[in-house]
Scaffold this motif. Structure first.
Motif, PDB file in Angstrom:
ATOM      1  N   PHE A 277       0.755  10.838  -5.129  1.00  0.00           N
ATOM      2  CA  PHE A 277      -0.568   9.611  -4.424  1.00  0.00           C
ATOM      3  C   PHE A 277      -1.594   9.894  -4.863  1.00  0.00           C
ATOM      4  CE2 PHE A 277       2.761   6.918  -1.688  1.00  0.00           C
ATOM      5  CZ  PHE A 277       2.258   5.923  -2.333  1.00  0.00           C
ATOM      6  N   ILE A 280      -1.677   9.964  -8.322  1.00  0.00           N
ATOM      7  CA  ILE A 280      -2.890   8.529  -8.964  1.00  0.00           C
ATOM      8  C   ILE A 280      -4.323   8.866  -8.714  1.00  0.00           C
ATOM      9  CG2 ILE A 280      -3.025   6.506  -7.760  1.00  0.00           C
ATOM     10  CD1 ILE A 280      -0.361   6.611  -7.093  1.00  0.00           C
ATOM     11  N   LEU A 307      -4.165   6.299   0.946  1.00  0.00           N
ATOM     12  CA  LEU A 307      -3.546   5.833   0.206  1.00  0.00           C
ATOM     13  C   LEU A 307      -2.021   5.103   0.588  1.00  0.00           C
ATOM     14  CD1 LEU A 307      -4.413   4.162  -2.729  1.00  0.00           C
ATOM     15  CD2 LEU A 307      -3.890   6.571  -3.927  1.00  0.00           C
ATOM     16  N   TRP A 311      -0.534   1.258   0.536  1.00  0.00           N
ATOM     17  CA  TRP A 311       0.812   1.672  -0.236  1.00  0.00           C
ATOM     18  C   TRP A 311       2.289   0.393   0.223  1.00  0.00           C
ATOM     19  CZ3 TRP A 311       2.775  -1.159  -4.302  1.00  0.00           C
ATOM     20  CH2 TRP A 311       4.037  -0.490  -4.723  1.00  0.00           C
ATOM     21  N   GLY A 315       0.615  -2.772  -0.645  1.00  0.00           N
ATOM     22  CA  GLY A 315       1.007  -2.830  -1.891  1.00  0.00           C
ATOM     23  C   GLY A 315       2.174  -3.270  -1.741  1.00  0.00           C
ATOM     24  N   VAL A 321       5.469  -0.813  -8.559  1.00  0.00           N
ATOM     25  CA  VAL A 321       4.873   0.539  -8.918  1.00  0.00           C
ATOM     26  C   VAL A 321       5.283   0.611 -10.396  1.00  0.00           C
ATOM     27  CG1 VAL A 321       5.939   1.821  -7.745  1.00  0.00           C
ATOM     28  CG2 VAL A 321       3.833   2.103  -8.448  1.00  0.00           C
ATOM     29  N   ILE A 377      -0.925   2.528 -13.229  1.00  0.00           N
ATOM     30  CA  ILE A 377      -1.690   2.534 -11.879  1.00  0.00           C
ATOM     31  C   ILE A 377      -2.881   2.023 -11.711  1.00  0.00           C
ATOM     32  CG2 ILE A 377      -1.559   3.128  -9.427  1.00  0.00           C
ATOM     33  CD1 ILE A 377       1.756   3.525  -9.542  1.00  0.00           C
ATOM     34  N   ASP A 380      -4.893  -0.775 -13.522  1.00  0.00           N
ATOM     35  CA  ASP A 380      -4.290  -2.240 -12.228  1.00  0.00           C
ATOM     36  C   ASP A 380      -5.831  -2.386 -11.320  1.00  0.00           C
ATOM     37  OD1 ASP A 380      -3.512  -4.176 -10.387  1.00  0.00           O
ATOM     38  OD2 ASP A 380      -1.654  -3.592 -10.391  1.00  0.00           O
ATOM     39  N   TRP A 383      -5.116  -1.305  -7.708  1.00  0.00           N
ATOM     40  CA  TRP A 383      -4.764  -0.490  -6.898  1.00  0.00           C
ATOM     41  C   TRP A 383      -6.189   0.747  -7.180  1.00  0.00           C
ATOM     42  CZ3 TRP A 383      -1.505   2.729  -5.362  1.00  0.00           C
ATOM     43  CH2 TRP A 383       0.393   2.310  -5.766  1.00  0.00           C
ATOM     44  N   ALA A 386      -8.173  -0.482  -4.239  1.00  0.00           N
ATOM     45  CA  ALA A 386      -7.715   0.175  -3.358  1.00  0.00           C
ATOM     46  C   ALA A 386      -7.608   1.861  -2.661  1.00  0.00           C
ATOM     47  CB  ALA A 386      -5.711  -0.059  -3.767  1.00  0.00           C
TER      48      ALA A 386
END
Length: 394
Positions: A277, A280, A307, A311, A315, A321, A377, A380, A383, A386
């Motif tokens: 994360f 990301i 985050l 998830w 998510g 993923v 990711i 998307d 995401w 998010a």
């Protein structure tokens, strides 16, 4: 004639007696002279007659900080159990608190000695050991430092440092396939962005990691008193601290065990973030999806944890993923190394696990060596939304 002969014999006998008396007096005054100059082997003192020092040598990522927090938290109870621990005054240096043992490791590390406080080996530690030796209760000395489990530690110097003590090693064993992802986290948690585990774990890095685990073989050749705690089994039962204190891995620690049972909630040892994360989040900043200043270090952990919470609660239930995993060759080496190291350590473990069981669990651990594909990711929309919500505190 006979009279002269008897007189000479008496003078010779008196001369010999005087020399014997002089040698005996010298032996009393300076016994070290005879120890150092004797060609005969010196009879060693049996271990049970020596005072004991217990060295907890880790290795890193096997619950060392958890144990050190507990040793410090229950310091008084351990003292009641006749276990003496050094303080920052005894082990001065650049590290303090529960990690004070690292200062000793620095002084013994061939690559890091320049960071050693010279007073530690020459003054403060010898004085601490003198106090421990003079104590009528003959307490056990306990020193914890996972940094002692290193290629570069001068084990001969370590042994010499505690020459007047019986040295007992306490080591925690963790399955290699469990240990390796944790070690990856420790080395990469402060990197921006942290590399994915499948890229970080090259054959060279894997070889170095295997070598780190084999450091124990050096200690094994030097010391014959070794106790090994099974990390995984301890965690499955009542925990690592309970295993060490209540199953008396250091000594008969009845007072410390009672203190633990009264206050079994220990402060968290290491609080971190999921590096997937984190990566990301940095990818989102690089693409301008979130403002880089909004994820400065003081907020970074909070946003990353938000985050991850999204998830876990939303998510992960609705979508898979994108991930990238370790290649077969490197992963198979991890599996076989896990089995080999476990086979080697079994002679020290109180509860034996079959090699087939270890191989099966290692094979099932493949997802530990996969990393979320941050680039995919962040293409998307779900995401992206998010990440934006997490950065805004929603």
């Amino acid at each position: 004639n006979l009279g002269q002969f008897q007189s000479s014999a008496m003078r010779l006998a008196a001369h010999l007696l005087m020399r014997i008396a002089a040698v005996a007096l010298l032996a009393l005054v300076c016994p070290t002279f005879f120890v150092l100059n004797s060609s005969e082997p010196v009879e060693s003192v049996s271990p049970e007659k020596l005072q004991t020092v217990v060295l907890h040598i880790g290795p890193p990522k096997t619950g060392s900080t958890t144990l050190q927090v507990a040793f410090n938290m229950f310091r008084d109870a351990l003292a009641d159990d006749s276990i003496l621990q050094p303080t920052e005054k005894d082990l001065p240096g650049i590290v303090g608190g529960v990690k004070v043992g690292a200062c000793l490791a620095l002084c013994l590390d061939r690559m890091k000695r320049s960071r050693c406080n010279p007073h530690l080996l020459n003054d403060t530690l010898p004085k601490f050991l003198d106090i421990a030796s003079a104590h009528p209760a003959r307490p056990i000395v306990l020193i914890s430092a996972e940094d002692l489990h290193s290629h570069f530690i001068d084990v001969e110097q370590l042994k010499t440092l505690f020459a007047r003590f019986h040295i007992r090693l306490l080591r925690v064993y963790r399955h290699f396939y469990e240990w390796l992802p944790s070690f990856y986290y420790q080395l990469n948690r402060n990197k921006i962005p942290p590399p994915p585990i499948n890229q970080w774990l090259s054959e060279e890095v894997l070889g170095d990691s295997i070598s780190r685990m084999r450091v124990f073989e050096v200690y094994e050749k030097m010391f014959d008193s070794i106790d090994v705690v099974d990390y995984s089994r301890a965690k499955q039962e009542k925990g690592l601290v309970y295993e060490v204190l209540c199953r008396h891995r250091i000594s008969k620690t009845f007072n410390a065990c009672a203190a633990l049972k009264k206050n079994s909630t220990l402060p968290p040892a290491n609080v971190g973030i999921n590096l997937d994360f984190a990566r990301i989040l940095w990818t989102a900043a690089k693409r301008g999806i979130v403002n880089r200043t909004s994820i400065e270090r003081k907020l970074f952990h909070k946003i990353s944890n938000r985050l991850e919470s999204w998830w876990v609660s939303h998510g992960s239930q609705t979508q898979e993923v994108p991930s990238r995993c370790l290649g077969d060759s490197v992963f198979n080496t991890i599996v076989e190394t896990s089995v080999e190291l476990h086979n080697y350590m079994q002679k020290y473990l109180r509860n034996h696990e079959s090699l087939d069981s270890v191989r099966s669990k290692a094979l099932a651990s493949r997802s530990r060596f996969c990393a979320m594909d941050a680039e995919a990711i962040m293409s998307d929309p779900i995401w992206i939304e998010a990440v934006e919500r997490a950065a805004n505190g929603d």
